[in-house]
Write a protein that holds these residues in place. Structure first.
Motif, PDB file in Angstrom:
ATOM      1  N   ILE A 187       0.818  -1.042  -0.026  1.00 18.86           N
ATOM      2  CA  ILE A 187       0.100  -0.083  -0.001  1.00 18.86           C
ATOM      3  C   ILE A 187       1.001   1.221   0.180  1.00 18.86           C
ATOM      4  CG2 ILE A 187      -1.759   1.363   1.491  1.00 18.86           C
ATOM      5  CD1 ILE A 187      -2.796  -1.386   2.286  1.00 18.86           C
ATOM      6  N   LYS A 188       1.981   1.128   0.849  1.00 24.64           N
ATOM      7  CA  LYS A 188       2.871   2.345   0.787  1.00 24.64           C
ATOM      8  C   LYS A 188       3.646   2.467  -0.296  1.00 24.64           C
ATOM      9  CE  LYS A 188       3.289   1.815   5.865  1.00 24.64           C
ATOM     10  NZ  LYS A 188       4.352   1.511   6.934  1.00 24.64           N
ATOM     11  N   ALA A 189       4.135   1.558  -1.192  1.00 24.63           N
ATOM     12  CA  ALA A 189       4.918   1.565  -2.263  1.00 24.63           C
ATOM     13  C   ALA A 189       4.152   2.041  -3.655  1.00 24.63           C
ATOM     14  CB  ALA A 189       5.531   0.551  -2.376  1.00 24.63           C
ATOM     15  N   CYS A 190       2.957   1.905  -3.506  1.00 29.60           N
ATOM     16  CA  CYS A 190       2.157   2.123  -4.881  1.00 29.60           C
ATOM     17  C   CYS A 190       2.154   3.485  -5.131  1.00 29.60           C
ATOM     18  CB  CYS A 190       0.686   1.690  -4.688  1.00 29.60           C
ATOM     19  SG  CYS A 190      -0.456   1.673  -6.075  1.00 29.60           S
ATOM     20  N   PRO A 191       2.838   3.832  -6.197  1.00 28.01           N
ATOM     21  CA  PRO A 191       2.785   5.315  -6.530  1.00 28.01           C
ATOM     22  C   PRO A 191       1.667   6.137  -6.544  1.00 28.01           C
ATOM     23  CG  PRO A 191       4.117   3.922  -7.832  1.00 28.01           C
ATOM     24  CD  PRO A 191       3.517   2.981  -7.331  1.00 28.01           C
ATOM     25  N   THR A 192       0.685   5.600  -7.250  1.00 31.86           N
ATOM     26  CA  THR A 192      -0.803   6.094  -7.345  1.00 31.86           C
ATOM     27  C   THR A 192      -1.686   5.879  -6.485  1.00 31.86           C
ATOM     28  OG1 THR A 192      -1.629   4.239  -8.750  1.00 31.86           O
ATOM     29  CG2 THR A 192      -0.202   5.820 -10.016  1.00 31.86           C
ATOM     30  N   GLN A 193      -1.339   5.067  -5.252  1.00 29.47           N
ATOM     31  CA  GLN A 193      -2.253   4.865  -4.234  1.00 29.47           C
ATOM     32  C   GLN A 193      -3.564   4.023  -4.931  1.00 29.47           C
ATOM     33  OE1 GLN A 193      -1.282   8.506  -4.120  1.00 29.47           O
ATOM     34  NE2 GLN A 193       0.413   7.329  -3.316  1.00 29.47           N
ATOM     35  N   ALA A 194      -3.249   3.003  -5.675  1.00 32.51           N
ATOM     36  CA  ALA A 194      -4.394   2.349  -6.339  1.00 32.51           C
ATOM     37  C   ALA A 194      -4.883   1.275  -5.458  1.00 32.51           C
ATOM     38  CB  ALA A 194      -3.757   1.562  -7.795  1.00 32.51           C
ATOM     39  N   ILE A 195      -3.735   0.871  -4.502  1.00 35.99           N
ATOM     40  CA  ILE A 195      -4.232  -0.012  -3.641  1.00 35.99           C
ATOM     41  C   ILE A 195      -4.705   0.718  -2.250  1.00 35.99           C
ATOM     42  CG2 ILE A 195      -3.724  -1.857  -2.189  1.00 35.99           C
ATOM     43  CD1 ILE A 195      -1.123  -2.511  -4.263  1.00 35.99           C
ATOM     44  N   TYR A 196      -5.643   1.057  -2.039  1.00 30.27           N
ATOM     45  CA  TYR A 196      -6.263   1.849  -1.135  1.00 30.27           C
ATOM     46  C   TYR A 196      -6.387   1.385   0.471  1.00 30.27           C
ATOM     47  CZ  TYR A 196     -10.777   0.638  -2.578  1.00 30.27           C
ATOM     48  OH  TYR A 196     -12.042  -0.040  -3.083  1.00 30.27           O
ATOM     49  N   GLU A 197      -6.748   0.191   0.308  1.00 32.76           N
ATOM     50  CA  GLU A 197      -6.842  -0.844   1.481  1.00 32.76           C
ATOM     51  C   GLU A 197      -6.492  -2.083   1.320  1.00 32.76           C
ATOM     52  OE1 GLU A 197     -10.977  -0.969   2.937  1.00 32.76           O
ATOM     53  OE2 GLU A 197     -11.273   0.993   2.748  1.00 32.76           O
ATOM     54  N   PRO A 198      -6.104  -2.864   2.317  1.00 31.89           N
ATOM     55  CA  PRO A 198      -5.746  -4.345   1.996  1.00 31.89           C
ATOM     56  C   PRO A 198      -6.784  -5.098   1.304  1.00 31.89           C
ATOM     57  CG  PRO A 198      -5.399  -3.746   4.287  1.00 31.89           C
ATOM     58  CD  PRO A 198      -5.925  -2.463   3.838  1.00 31.89           C
ATOM     59  N   ASN A 199      -6.344  -5.487   0.100  1.00 28.70           N
ATOM     60  CA  ASN A 199      -7.004  -6.452  -0.815  1.00 28.70           C
ATOM     61  C   ASN A 199      -8.014  -5.509  -1.424  1.00 28.70           C
ATOM     62  OD1 ASN A 199      -6.651  -8.315   1.851  1.00 28.70           O
ATOM     63  ND2 ASN A 199      -6.369  -9.256  -0.079  1.00 28.70           N
ATOM     64  N   CYS A 244       4.184  -3.562  -6.386  1.00 34.20           N
ATOM     65  CA  CYS A 244       3.759  -3.777  -5.163  1.00 34.20           C
ATOM     66  C   CYS A 244       3.993  -5.467  -4.856  1.00 34.20           C
ATOM     67  CB  CYS A 244       2.176  -3.978  -5.199  1.00 34.20           C
ATOM     68  SG  CYS A 244       1.314  -4.962  -6.429  1.00 34.20           S
ATOM     69  N   GLN A 245       4.639  -6.405  -5.930  1.00 28.08           N
ATOM     70  CA  GLN A 245       5.158  -7.588  -5.720  1.00 28.08           C
ATOM     71  C   GLN A 245       6.679  -7.679  -5.067  1.00 28.08           C
ATOM     72  OE1 GLN A 245       3.532 -10.631  -8.500  1.00 28.08           O
ATOM     73  NE2 GLN A 245       3.360  -8.728  -9.687  1.00 28.08           N
ATOM     74  N   GLU A 246       7.465  -6.475  -5.793  1.00 31.79           N
ATOM     75  CA  GLU A 246       8.754  -6.166  -5.468  1.00 31.79           C
ATOM     76  C   GLU A 246       8.831  -5.915  -3.984  1.00 31.79           C
ATOM     77  OE1 GLU A 246      10.240  -4.777 -10.085  1.00 31.79           O
ATOM     78  OE2 GLU A 246       9.562  -3.187  -8.252  1.00 31.79           O
ATOM     79  N   GLN A 252      10.624 -11.971  -1.048  1.00 31.26           N
ATOM     80  CA  GLN A 252      12.057 -11.593  -1.230  1.00 31.26           C
ATOM     81  C   GLN A 252      12.567 -12.999  -1.256  1.00 31.26           C
ATOM     82  OE1 GLN A 252      12.883  -8.433  -1.145  1.00 31.26           O
ATOM     83  NE2 GLN A 252      10.502  -8.180  -1.456  1.00 31.26           N
ATOM     84  N   ALA A 253      12.511 -13.884  -0.816  1.00 28.82           N
ATOM     85  CA  ALA A 253      13.169 -15.140  -1.100  1.00 28.82           C
ATOM     86  C   ALA A 253      13.486 -15.349  -2.531  1.00 28.82           C
ATOM     87  CB  ALA A 253      12.570 -16.322  -0.624  1.00 28.82           C
ATOM     88  N   LYS A 254      12.319 -15.297  -3.411  1.00 25.09           N
ATOM     89  CA  LYS A 254      12.337 -15.436  -4.805  1.00 25.09           C
ATOM     90  C   LYS A 254      13.289 -14.279  -5.544  1.00 25.09           C
ATOM     91  CE  LYS A 254      10.466 -18.069  -8.332  1.00 25.09           C
ATOM     92  NZ  LYS A 254      11.040 -19.239  -8.498  1.00 25.09           N
ATOM     93  N   LEU A 255      12.904 -13.134  -5.162  1.00 25.37           N
ATOM     94  CA  LEU A 255      13.641 -11.935  -5.798  1.00 25.37           C
ATOM     95  C   LEU A 255      15.086 -12.078  -5.538  1.00 25.37           C
ATOM     96  CD1 LEU A 255      11.170  -9.097  -5.006  1.00 25.37           C
ATOM     97  CD2 LEU A 255      11.681  -9.983  -7.115  1.00 25.37           C
ATOM     98  N   LYS A 256      15.585 -12.786  -4.400  1.00 25.62           N
ATOM     99  CA  LYS A 256      16.977 -12.884  -4.212  1.00 25.62           C
ATOM    100  C   LYS A 256      17.538 -14.114  -4.805  1.00 25.62           C
ATOM    101  CE  LYS A 256      16.440  -9.894   0.074  1.00 25.62           C
ATOM    102  NZ  LYS A 256      16.492  -9.817   1.415  1.00 25.62           N
TER     103      LYS A 256
END
Length: 380
Positions: A187-199, A244-246, A252-256
């Motif tokens: 939610i914090k990372a979304c640049p456009t605040q498209a995710i406005y609440e969990p889910n 939002c996935q990054e 994180q385990a997959k990304l690393k």
């Protein structure tokens, strides 16, 4: 062995990461949730694929008994750094709704052939709510960023399903959110605040949505127009968005992980550039755009628009000559967004080009974009 076991083993033999089975009963919770979102999802409800009807499989196929759900890990190979932040990983992996003549589409077709050979009738044209089906089939859980997560893989999975008329052995549902307690990283990372609440997502503010769904002729009054405030937050993303996935702890385990190279992507990355995408040749379109980004956009002008936005946000004066060429493109849309990008980059050269083109442009839409660009342009 039972038919259920045969199906699961064959799916795993084909390379699917997870396979589970649920009933073909109505996805009533999904229907309620979709209707509760109101106008945010009107474009989706009005989609010709009729998602609300697809959420009640037995109404479209009275003989339906089971839904077989598959998850495929599309991050089994690495993604070139030069494509990250431009093209979403799922599109780079060439797996989302892949045609049957490509390897990821062939896998799905082989699965259907196996089921028919084993006496199953397959439902045709049923648009299943994949994330809900996969969770009900016990192969994924939900994330607060609205993605499905598979154990050991994270959210880098593409989901598919097949409705059949055979009663099979059903798996235990995993309709739950497994995010860390109190985590709001997505939610914090979304640049456009498209995710406005969990889910909860407002798709019209989503970068991915604006990159590929904003096209003329779409349902619910959607057009090719992307609001300036959204353009500026799209960065260099021309197809999809992974932010939002990054940032998600569950990924994180997959990304690393150290993953093998994808040799095809390496070749694509060597040839790919935003400038080439802006003023693309037929060859570039057929060999570098379509193989990765065949999903939602069929008209190249939308790719060109996205490239213009990305170049504007990149802000490098070296892109000005390419944007000047785009101002002569036969497509009004491309000329409009090239003008916006020149204004975003700024400088005396960009200003001169915009002023010169304002006089010769006959399109009112292009003239308005030039006016807006000149009004805000910074000159040095």
């Amino acid at each position: 062995m039972t038919l259920t076991n045969d199906i699961k083993e064959f799916a795993l033999d084909l390379g699917y990461t997870k396979v589970g089975i649920t009933t073909a009963e109505s996805f009533s919770d999904y229907i309620h949730e979709l209707k509760s979102r109101g106008s945010k999802y009107d474009f989706y409800v009005q989609d010709p694929r009729q998602p609300l009807q697809g959420a009640e499989p037995q109404k479209l196929m009275p003989s339906a008994k089971s839904v077989i759900c598959f998850a495929w890990d599309y991050a089994q190979k690495s993604f070139p750094e030069s494509l990250i932040g431009k093209i979403g990983r799922i599109y780079q992996a060439r797996c989302y709704n892949a045609p049957s003549h490509r390897i990821n589409g062939a896998r799905y077709q082989l699965m259907k052939d196996f089921l028919v050979k084993n006496g199953c009738q397959i439902g045709q044209g049923i648009f299943i709510p994949e994330r809900w089906a996969a969770a009900r089939a016990g192969i994924t859980t939900f994330g607060k960023n609205n993605f499905a997560y598979a154990e050991g893989v994270g959210s880098f999975v593409v989901l598919s399903s097949i409705v059949v008329d055979v009663e099979l052995e059903y798996d235990e549902p995993t309709l739950e959110i497994k995010c860390p307690e109190g985590c709001t990283a997505c939610i914090k990372a979304c640049p456009t605040q498209a995710i406005y609440e969990p889910n909860k997502l407002n798709p019209r503010r989503c970068i991915a949505f604006n990159a590929w769904f904003t096209q003329d002729g779409k349902p619910a009054g959607l057009t090719s127009h992307i609001p300036p405030e959204i353009r500026e937050k799209m960065g260099t993303r021309v197809h999809g968005c992974d932010i939002c996935q990054e940032v998600c702890p569950r990924n994180q385990a997959k990304l690393k992980s150290k993953l093998p190279d994808d040799e095809f992507l390496i070749k694509v990355a060597q040839d790919f550039s935003l400038s080439k995408m802006l003023n693309m040749t037929d060859e570039f379109y057929s060999t570098r755009i379509q193989p990765l980004m065949y999903n939602y956009i069929k008209d190249r002008k939308y790719f060109q628009r996205n490239a213009a936005i990305a170049l504007g946000n990149l802000g490098e004066p070296s892109a000005i000559p390419d944007l000047e060429i785009a101002l002569d493109d036969p497509e009004e849309l491309v000329r409009s967004y090239a003008a916006w990008a020149l204004g975003k980059i700024g400088g005396s050269t960009a200003k001169q080009i915009l002023e010169k083109n304002h006089q010769k442009q006959t399109s009112e839409a292009v003239q308005k974009e030039i006016d807006a660009a000149l009004e805000k342009i910074m000159v040095w």
